[in-house]
Design a protein around this motif. Structure first.
Motif, PDB file in Angstrom:
ATOM      1  N   VAL A  84       6.785   0.953 -14.469  1.00 20.57           N
ATOM      2  CA  VAL A  84       6.486  -0.372 -13.950  1.00 20.57           C
ATOM      3  C   VAL A  84       6.545  -0.220 -12.436  1.00 20.57           C
ATOM      4  CG1 VAL A  84       7.208  -2.778 -13.754  1.00 20.57           C
ATOM      5  CG2 VAL A  84       7.443  -1.585 -15.946  1.00 20.57           C
ATOM      6  N   LEU A  85       5.458  -0.640 -11.749  1.00 21.05           N
ATOM      7  CA  LEU A  85       5.347  -0.501 -10.300  1.00 21.05           C
ATOM      8  C   LEU A  85       5.170  -1.877  -9.679  1.00 21.05           C
ATOM      9  CD1 LEU A  85       3.233   1.839 -11.752  1.00 21.05           C
ATOM     10  CD2 LEU A  85       3.823   2.810  -9.567  1.00 21.05           C
ATOM     11  N   TYR A  86       5.904  -2.125  -8.610  1.00 22.30           N
ATOM     12  CA  TYR A  86       5.836  -3.389  -7.883  1.00 22.30           C
ATOM     13  C   TYR A  86       5.437  -3.082  -6.454  1.00 22.30           C
ATOM     14  CZ  TYR A  86       7.388  -7.553  -5.377  1.00 22.30           C
ATOM     15  OH  TYR A  86       7.443  -8.660  -4.568  1.00 22.30           O
ATOM     16  N   VAL A  87       4.329  -3.651  -5.985  1.00 22.37           N
ATOM     17  CA  VAL A  87       3.888  -3.427  -4.614  1.00 22.37           C
ATOM     18  C   VAL A  87       4.704  -4.344  -3.708  1.00 22.37           C
ATOM     19  CG1 VAL A  87       1.962  -3.426  -2.997  1.00 22.37           C
ATOM     20  CG2 VAL A  87       1.574  -2.818  -5.397  1.00 22.37           C
ATOM     21  N   GLU A  88       5.579  -3.718  -2.924  1.00 25.96           N
ATOM     22  CA  GLU A  88       6.449  -4.470  -2.023  1.00 25.96           C
ATOM     23  C   GLU A  88       5.709  -4.880  -0.750  1.00 25.96           C
ATOM     24  OE1 GLU A  88      11.027  -3.873  -1.390  1.00 25.96           O
ATOM     25  OE2 GLU A  88       9.952  -2.413  -0.146  1.00 25.96           O
ATOM     26  N   SER A  89       4.851  -3.981  -0.230  1.00 23.64           N
ATOM     27  CA  SER A  89       4.065  -4.299   0.963  1.00 23.64           C
ATOM     28  C   SER A  89       2.879  -3.353   1.048  1.00 23.64           C
ATOM     29  CB  SER A  89       4.924  -4.194   2.223  1.00 23.64           C
ATOM     30  OG  SER A  89       5.372  -2.867   2.415  1.00 23.64           O
ATOM     31  N   GLY A  90       1.863  -3.797   1.776  1.00 28.65           N
ATOM     32  CA  GLY A  90       0.681  -2.979   1.994  1.00 28.65           C
ATOM     33  C   GLY A  90      -0.397  -3.216   0.954  1.00 28.65           C
ATOM     34  N   THR A  91      -1.450  -2.400   1.044  1.00 32.01           N
ATOM     35  CA  THR A  91      -2.587  -2.453   0.127  1.00 32.01           C
ATOM     36  C   THR A  91      -2.717  -1.089  -0.516  1.00 32.01           C
ATOM     37  OG1 THR A  91      -3.692  -4.060   1.545  1.00 32.01           O
ATOM     38  CG2 THR A  91      -5.063  -2.900  -0.047  1.00 32.01           C
ATOM     39  N   TRP A  92      -2.681  -1.042  -1.841  1.00 27.20           N
ATOM     40  CA  TRP A  92      -2.600   0.205  -2.594  1.00 27.20           C
ATOM     41  C   TRP A  92      -3.802   0.329  -3.504  1.00 27.20           C
ATOM     42  CZ3 TRP A  92       0.431   1.192  -7.546  1.00 27.20           C
ATOM     43  CH2 TRP A  92       0.769   2.544  -7.691  1.00 27.20           C
ATOM     44  N   ASN A  93      -4.460   1.478  -3.488  1.00 23.38           N
ATOM     45  CA  ASN A  93      -5.607   1.730  -4.345  1.00 23.38           C
ATOM     46  C   ASN A  93      -5.139   2.517  -5.559  1.00 23.38           C
ATOM     47  OD1 ASN A  93      -6.396   1.561  -1.412  1.00 23.38           O
ATOM     48  ND2 ASN A  93      -8.385   1.306  -2.394  1.00 23.38           N
ATOM     49  N   ASP A 148      -4.491   0.085   6.521  1.00 23.50           N
ATOM     50  CA  ASP A 148      -4.088   0.391   7.887  1.00 23.50           C
ATOM     51  C   ASP A 148      -2.574   0.437   8.082  1.00 23.50           C
ATOM     52  OD1 ASP A 148      -6.766   0.435   8.668  1.00 23.50           O
ATOM     53  OD2 ASP A 148      -6.779  -1.720   9.108  1.00 23.50           O
ATOM     54  N   GLU A 149      -1.808   0.134   7.044  1.00 22.91           N
ATOM     55  CA  GLU A 149      -0.348   0.128   7.146  1.00 22.91           C
ATOM     56  C   GLU A 149       0.252   0.854   5.948  1.00 22.91           C
ATOM     57  OE1 GLU A 149       1.334  -3.900   5.404  1.00 22.91           O
ATOM     58  OE2 GLU A 149      -0.300  -4.328   6.797  1.00 22.91           O
ATOM     59  N   ASP A 150       1.535   1.206   6.069  1.00  9.08           N
ATOM     60  CA  ASP A 150       2.225   1.852   4.950  1.00  9.08           C
ATOM     61  C   ASP A 150       2.177   0.964   3.715  1.00  9.08           C
ATOM     62  OD1 ASP A 150       2.936   3.916   6.623  1.00  9.08           O
ATOM     63  OD2 ASP A 150       5.075   3.453   6.645  1.00  9.08           O
ATOM     64  N   VAL A 151       2.094   1.621   2.553  1.00 18.34           N
ATOM     65  CA  VAL A 151       2.247   0.931   1.277  1.00 18.34           C
ATOM     66  C   VAL A 151       3.640   1.278   0.775  1.00 18.34           C
ATOM     67  CG1 VAL A 151       1.500   0.843  -1.133  1.00 18.34           C
ATOM     68  CG2 VAL A 151      -0.184   0.997   0.684  1.00 18.34           C
ATOM     69  N   VAL A 152       4.393   0.271   0.354  1.00 20.34           N
ATOM     70  CA  VAL A 152       5.719   0.496  -0.223  1.00 20.34           C
ATOM     71  C   VAL A 152       5.678  -0.020  -1.656  1.00 20.34           C
ATOM     72  CG1 VAL A 152       8.180   0.012  -0.057  1.00 20.34           C
ATOM     73  CG2 VAL A 152       6.811   0.276   2.030  1.00 20.34           C
ATOM     74  N   VAL A 153       6.009   0.865  -2.601  1.00 16.11           N
ATOM     75  CA  VAL A 153       5.962   0.539  -4.024  1.00 16.11           C
ATOM     76  C   VAL A 153       7.324   0.846  -4.639  1.00 16.11           C
ATOM     77  CG1 VAL A 153       4.808   1.039  -6.221  1.00 16.11           C
ATOM     78  CG2 VAL A 153       3.507   1.158  -4.082  1.00 16.11           C
ATOM     79  N   LEU A 154       7.881  -0.113  -5.365  1.00 10.33           N
ATOM     80  CA  LEU A 154       9.088   0.124  -6.159  1.00 10.33           C
ATOM     81  C   LEU A 154       8.625   0.597  -7.530  1.00 10.33           C
ATOM     82  CD1 LEU A 154      11.211  -3.006  -5.227  1.00 10.33           C
ATOM     83  CD2 LEU A 154      11.435  -0.682  -4.344  1.00 10.33           C
ATOM     84  N   VAL A 155       9.205   1.705  -8.013  1.00  8.52           N
ATOM     85  CA  VAL A 155       8.770   2.305  -9.268  1.00  8.52           C
ATOM     86  C   VAL A 155       9.953   2.454 -10.211  1.00  8.52           C
ATOM     87  CG1 VAL A 155       7.627   4.280 -10.343  1.00  8.52           C
ATOM     88  CG2 VAL A 155       7.030   3.614  -8.004  1.00  8.52           C
TER      89      VAL A 155
END
Length: 181
Positions: A84-93, A148-155
């Protein structure tokens, strides 16, 4: 660019970002000083905690925070356990290549969650802060940060104790990866 092919075990790494083991040096122009080139962006992962649930003997449940700088990615890979992944910030492909999963898009605070959507094979999703992704055991996927910015993902991952958490499935060019920590 560096070509890599890596197989990692749970004790040796801390998740997705840790797949990137090869290192690459930036090319220097003839006018560049002899000092070392600045380090290329690197994916990092921080182990936040985990344990072996009594309700799932032989499995471990872990939580990690993965940070992906712009221009980095992880080649097609598989997961022997569910995530289960939660995008904390940024834009993730995110591209699902095989297997099953679901995405739940972020909603306005106080609103009902949006209905979960099944993943479609070979379709790239652009996930943003607050989006949640479930990836079933055995799924094959690829990820990148084209923003253009870091992506932070909680996994959160559930894998068999001692089993490889992630395995790259093909050689592909990667953005100057760094050693796992």
């Amino acid at each position: 660019m560096t070509r890599i092919r890596v197989q990692l075990s749970v004790p040796a790494v801390a998740l997705l970002g840790l797949l990137l083991v090869a290192s690459g040096a930036a090319a220097q122009s003839p006018a560049a000083s002899p000092a070392a080139s600045p380090a290329a962006p690197a994916i990092s992962a921080q182990f936040l905690g985990g344990g072996e649930p009594a309700s799932a003997p032989g499995y471990e449940l872990t939580l990690r925070r993965v940070t992906m700088p712009p221009g980095t990615g992880i080649a097609p890979h598989t997961h022997p356990g569910a995530l289960v992944l939660y995008v904390e910030s940024g834009t993730w492909n995110y591209t699902s290549l095989s297997g099953t999963g679901r995405v739940t898009r972020a909603t306005v605070p106080g609103a009902s969650p949006s209905p979960a959507e099944d993943l479609v094979a070979n379709a790239e999703l652009v996930l943003t802060a607050g989006d949640v992704l479930y990836v079933a055991e055995g799924a094959r996927d690829a990820v990148s940060n084209m923003g253009d910015e870091d992506v932070v993902v909680l996994v959160v991952g559930l894998t068999r104790v001692g089993e490889k958490f992630t395995t790259l499935t093909e050689d592909v060019p990667m953005a100057s990866p760094s050693p796992a920590s």
